[in-house]
Design a protein around this motif. Structure first.
Motif, PDB file in Angstrom:
ATOM      1  N   PHE A   1      38.235  24.211  29.157  1.00 26.22           N
ATOM      2  CA  PHE A   1      38.006  25.618  29.484  1.00 26.22           C
ATOM      3  C   PHE A   1      39.072  26.073  30.491  1.00 26.22           C
ATOM      4  N   PRO A   2      39.714  27.198  30.258  1.00 28.17           N
ATOM      5  CA  PRO A   2      40.681  27.703  31.240  1.00 28.17           C
ATOM      6  C   PRO A   2      39.973  28.165  32.503  1.00 28.17           C
ATOM      7  N   SER A   3      40.622  27.961  33.641  1.00 28.27           N
ATOM      8  CA  SER A   3      40.041  28.397  34.913  1.00 28.27           C
ATOM      9  C   SER A   3      40.187  29.907  35.047  1.00 28.27           C
TER      10      SER A   3
ATOM     11  N   ASP B   1      43.133  35.445  36.455  1.00 28.76           N
ATOM     12  CA  ASP B   1      43.725  34.112  36.467  1.00 28.76           C
ATOM     13  C   ASP B   1      43.816  33.696  37.936  1.00 28.76           C
ATOM     14  N   PRO B   2      43.021  32.694  38.373  1.00 29.82           N
ATOM     15  CA  PRO B   2      42.974  32.361  39.799  1.00 29.82           C
ATOM     16  C   PRO B   2      44.244  31.693  40.326  1.00 29.82           C
ATOM     17  N   LYS B   3      45.047  31.138  39.440  1.00 29.45           N
ATOM     18  CA  LYS B   3      46.301  30.522  39.884  1.00 29.45           C
ATOM     19  C   LYS B   3      47.357  31.578  40.175  1.00 29.45           C
ATOM     20  N   ALA B   4      47.376  32.598  39.349  1.00 30.03           N
ATOM     21  CA  ALA B   4      48.361  33.667  39.517  1.00 30.03           C
ATOM     22  C   ALA B   4      47.836  34.821  40.362  1.00 30.03           C
ATOM     23  N   TYR B   5      46.533  34.794  40.661  1.00 30.27           N
ATOM     24  CA  TYR B   5      45.875  35.913  41.368  1.00 30.27           C
ATOM     25  C   TYR B   5      46.156  37.229  40.641  1.00 30.27           C
ATOM     26  N   LYS B   6      45.936  37.196  39.343  1.00 29.82           N
ATOM     27  CA  LYS B   6      46.313  38.342  38.515  1.00 29.82           C
ATOM     28  C   LYS B   6      45.229  38.641  37.477  1.00 29.82           C
ATOM     29  N   VAL B   7      44.956  39.947  37.273  1.00 28.72           N
ATOM     30  CA  VAL B   7      44.026  40.375  36.222  1.00 28.72           C
ATOM     31  C   VAL B   7      44.692  40.176  34.864  1.00 28.72           C
ATOM     32  N   ILE B   8      43.984  39.476  33.959  1.00 29.41           N
ATOM     33  CA  ILE B   8      44.557  39.217  32.643  1.00 29.41           C
ATOM     34  C   ILE B   8      43.769  39.865  31.507  1.00 29.41           C
TER      35      ILE B   8
ATOM     36  N   PRO C   1      32.586  41.952  51.442  1.00 34.22           N
ATOM     37  CA  PRO C   1      32.388  40.697  50.704  1.00 34.22           C
ATOM     38  C   PRO C   1      30.941  40.510  50.287  1.00 34.22           C
ATOM     39  N   ASP C   2      30.752  40.216  49.014  1.00 37.64           N
ATOM     40  CA  ASP C   2      29.417  40.217  48.427  1.00 37.64           C
ATOM     41  C   ASP C   2      29.102  38.881  47.775  1.00 37.64           C
ATOM     42  N   MET C   3      29.104  38.850  46.444  1.00 35.93           N
ATOM     43  CA  MET C   3      28.757  37.645  45.690  1.00 35.93           C
ATOM     44  C   MET C   3      30.007  36.952  45.145  1.00 35.93           C
ATOM     45  N   GLY C   4      29.878  35.659  44.842  1.00 34.39           N
ATOM     46  CA  GLY C   4      31.027  34.950  44.300  1.00 34.39           C
ATOM     47  C   GLY C   4      30.787  33.474  44.107  1.00 34.39           C
ATOM     48  N   GLY C   5      31.799  32.667  44.444  1.00 31.40           N
ATOM     49  CA  GLY C   5      31.708  31.228  44.247  1.00 31.40           C
ATOM     50  C   GLY C   5      32.951  30.530  44.763  1.00 31.40           C
ATOM     51  N   VAL C   6      32.884  29.196  44.799  1.00 40.50           N
ATOM     52  CA  VAL C   6      33.970  28.361  45.287  1.00 40.50           C
ATOM     53  C   VAL C   6      34.753  27.801  44.103  1.00 40.50           C
ATOM     54  N   SER C   7      36.054  27.723  44.245  1.00 43.38           N
ATOM     55  CA  SER C   7      36.901  27.185  43.184  1.00 43.38           C
ATOM     56  C   SER C   7      36.531  25.737  42.886  1.00 43.38           C
TER      57      SER C   7
END
Length: 396
Positions: A84-86, A102-109, A333-339
């Protein structure tokens, strides 16, 4: 927290009243928790205990009772998510879309159209599907995390939030406005049992170590519930000891002894003994405390303080707050998760149409990414763990 229904107006009124009372009353009052730097109970002492836990039938065995998050270590990806892609999936409640980053590029894809008012992106128990909770759209949109493509929506009424029982049999829909906990087949989403509740605004939950019960927060009436998982029945119900309480996210401690409940009006978190269900203690964290996230080494918990643009860091062993990180320029800052590797905390900026990436070692903001309007329960995916209990990613 939802923002588009009449109940929000009522909640806002109650919140103003609570704030007025808080400023007018003595901080030592029984109705107002003391704003301390430390929790009032004795520090947790981690103990290695490999004793077998008598779990809910059908639930995977507990790997380590001293640390129920032991399967969430960096690199421990299940075979079910291999390949699965991150990605970071961000539901935009006002835009009716999911932004994909894309969390590596910090970019909306990508931007995926979904139903009306998506609230959370929830990994399924078997880790194979991401469910978008279209609250006002009365549907769940499945996303294939391997391809990033959305499937045909499934009709589900009032799906504000979504959890899964530890045995993988049932999805539990937090039907907030319907005032129900709806147990559904985890795969077909067919109703098995609708459980009425007398509180208002059921929204977040977490399960005990053995999976036999779970604790639920009731946002609009300031209450918490204890629910028997197998019986699908509310067995305890208590009001939090703060006038105008508005409980949000719920997380259990690594050793399973305590539940932490964020409260955005009390500006901190409640600490509850789930087994005994006695009166909780309180720890102030910051204005608008909202989301709770466990570090990959199970040593710390990140608390998003939505009302002041900060993240508090709680040390489990020391039983106290050790750091507070401030977003440069503020934010919500609201909801989310850890890498998956534990190095980045991802949080939605609820009122700023943006997402924050934060270094978990230093608290430095790594990126601030523009998304749709009203970003809420984003999911970082995939993550380590054997199975998902739902929300934006509670893994065991």
């Amino acid at each position: 927290m939802r923002t588009s229904k009449a109940a929000r107006l009522l909640a806002a009124g109650a919140a103003l009243t609570a704030l007025t009372l808080l400023s007018a009353c003595d901080s030592g009052s029984d109705q107002h928790p003391e704003k301390e730097a430390r929790a009032s109970e004795a520090p947790l002492q981690p103990q290695v205990n490999r004793a077998r836990v008598d779990v809910l039938p059908g639930m995977p065995p507990v790997e380590d009772p001293a640390d129920i998050y032991s399967a969430d270590r960096p690199g421990r990806l299940s075979p079910a998510v291999q390949g699965f892609p991150s990605r970071v999936y961000v539901p935009n409640t006002n835009s009716n879309t999911v932004t994909v980053i894309d969390p590596k590029a910090y970019k909306v894809i990508d931007t995926i159209p979904v139903g009306h008012q998506p609230q959370h992106v929830v990994p399924s128990w078997d880790l194979k599907t991401l469910w978008v909770n279209n609250d006002l759209g009365n549907s769940l949109t499945p996303i294939d995390p391997r391809t990033g493509k959305a499937g045909k929506p499934v009709d589900v009424h009032d799906p504000y939030n979504l959890y899964f029982t530890p045995d993988g049999k049932y999805a539990v829909v937090m039907a907030s406005m319907d005032r129900q906990l709806v147990f559904r087949d985890a795969h077909t989403m067919k109703v098995v049992k609708a459980v009425p509740v007398s509180c208002y605004g059921v929204n977040h939950a977490d399960f005990s170590v053995d999976g036999r019960y779970f604790i639920v927060s009731c946002e609009f009436s300031g209450e918490v519930l204890k629910v028997d998982t197998a019986k699908m029945k509310v067995i305890r119900q208590e009001k939090l000891p703060f006038h105008g309480a508005m409980p949000q996210d719920v997380k259990i401690s690594p050793d399973g002894k305590r539940f932490y409940i964020a409260d955005m009006m009390a500006d901190g978190m409640w600490i509850l003994d789930g087994d005994k269900f006695t009166r909780p203690t309180f720890l102030a964290t910051g204005k608008g405390a909202h989301g709770l996230y466990i570090s990959r080494d199970s040593r710390e918990m990140y608390i998003s303080n939505r009302g002041e643009g900060t993240i508090s860091v709680f040390d489990f062993a020391q039983n106290r707050l050790t750091k507070k990180w401030r977003l440069p320029g503020g934010g919500s800052p609201d909801m989310g998760g850890v890498s998956a590797d534990g190095k980045v905390l991802w949080l939605s900026g609820r009122y700023n149409s943006e997402v924050y990436a934060i270094d978990t070692r230093t608290g430095t903001q790594l990126a601030r990414i523009k998304v749709g309007s009203g970003p809420h329960g984003l999911a970082v995916y995939p993550q380590p763990g054997r199975y998902s209990l739902g929300h934006t990613g509670i893994f065991r």
